[in-house]
Enzyme design. Sequence first.
Site, PDB file in Angstrom:
ATOM      1  N   TYR A   1      23.182 -54.780 -76.046  1.00  0.00           N
ATOM      2  CA  TYR A   1      21.796 -54.344 -76.232  1.00  0.00           C
ATOM      3  C   TYR A   1      21.630 -53.910 -77.677  1.00  0.00           C
ATOM      4  O   TYR A   1      22.499 -53.213 -78.234  1.00  0.00           O
ATOM      5  CB  TYR A   1      21.458 -53.173 -75.300  1.00  0.00           C
ATOM      6  CG  TYR A   1      20.084 -52.568 -75.553  1.00  0.00           C
ATOM      7  CD1 TYR A   1      18.967 -53.045 -74.875  1.00  0.00           C
ATOM      8  CD2 TYR A   1      19.917 -51.544 -76.470  1.00  0.00           C
ATOM      9  CE1 TYR A   1      17.708 -52.512 -75.120  1.00  0.00           C
ATOM     10  CE2 TYR A   1      18.662 -51.004 -76.721  1.00  0.00           C
ATOM     11  CZ  TYR A   1      17.560 -51.495 -76.038  1.00  0.00           C
ATOM     12  OH  TYR A   1      16.317 -50.961 -76.287  1.00  0.00           O
TER      13      TYR A   1
ATOM     14  N   GLU B   1      13.587 -55.574 -80.150  1.00  0.00           N
ATOM     15  CA  GLU B   1      14.599 -55.344 -79.118  1.00  0.00           C
ATOM     16  C   GLU B   1      15.162 -56.672 -78.620  1.00  0.00           C
ATOM     17  O   GLU B   1      14.414 -57.620 -78.403  1.00  0.00           O
ATOM     18  CB  GLU B   1      13.976 -54.568 -77.956  1.00  0.00           C
ATOM     19  CG  GLU B   1      14.924 -54.300 -76.794  1.00  0.00           C
ATOM     20  CD  GLU B   1      14.220 -53.636 -75.625  1.00  0.00           C
ATOM     21  OE1 GLU B   1      14.363 -52.413 -75.475  1.00  0.00           O
ATOM     22  OE2 GLU B   1      13.518 -54.354 -74.868  1.00  0.00           O
TER      23      GLU B   1
END
Length: 376
Positions: free
Chosen positions: A101, A185
């Site tokens: 992530y 993101e």
Amino acid sequence: MDLYEHQAKELFGRHGIPVPAGRVATTPAQAGAIAAELNAPVVIKAQVKTGGRGKAGGIRTAAGPVTAEVEADRVLGMDIKGHVARSVLVETATVPFEEYYAAFLVDRAEGGFLAMVSSQGGMEIEELAATDPDALVRLPVDPVAGVDAETARALAAKAGLPEQAAETLEKLWRVLVAEDALLVEVNPLICTTDQRIVALDGKVTLDDNSAFRHSWEQEEHADGLEARARAKGLNYVKLDGEVGVIGNGAGLVMSTLDVVAGAGAAPANFLDIGGGASAKVMADGLEIILDDPDVRSVLVNVFGGITACDAVANGIVTALELLGERGHGRPIVVRLDGNNAEVGRRILSDARHPAVRQVSTMDGAAGTAARLAAGA
């Protein structure tokens, strides 16, 4: 402005971040043709501006063109949390060896930037932060120094990412800066079996104030709740909860969202009607919120200022008359305070609408809306 996944990946490609090969389709036939061009197993991904696509069935694999056409037909038109999939991204299926992530965002609380990186990707970041907070590295970023190669290597090492991921982290930071983004993101950012780093997904939020510097256009669909609200001149953002929220003023609405969350519920939307809380504006707002199948109760939180509370109350009464039976299905909790609040409350009491409950405090109103949403 939130970008669709395919827009985010196009942006990543401009900055040299590897992404799977693919194109957007709006029909099953187009999806099949793209799969034929790619000549490999593909993934069909619903293009909606919300999370939870996989759990909702909006991400499907296909072995070839025929299967891709079938799966695209299943995904197109799918409603995912109030967002209808009118297009799909058809891209080469990429098998991850490891999932990570990575995100850079504006940290409003600290008045700066924040990097968030984890070696555990592919799951909701909120879930990861709650279940294993040590697995998520948070690092403030100096807005002047930014993220150079040395900083990116240190960030990757601290989060447990392979050394080759550092270059991608540096490029993600460049995306944030160059594109005037509030959020960049990737979840998951993957390492393939042949040790390539690839952005398997992408989420980007651009600063609307910088639109004059960029060429991105809003890509909306006519029947989406946000698009319908925009057509009515409403400042509306769809969220994932069950309590619909209407307020006058962005600050008050943001506070209301926090109070609803504190009461144990999740807000279903942000809706700021501003100072012009006329019957038409209120009716338009209630119509949008009540058309959201996720909404189980509605909270109207208004502080009378330029627009007095009696005008707001008259607007609510007239709005419910205009909505007819549609205004009876779910409870509507109203909190009025400020200019002419007593008069406004009396107007609502005299109307005796069965859906309306009045509560005098914001905390009490949020608690009532939360309990009603839970069926209590």
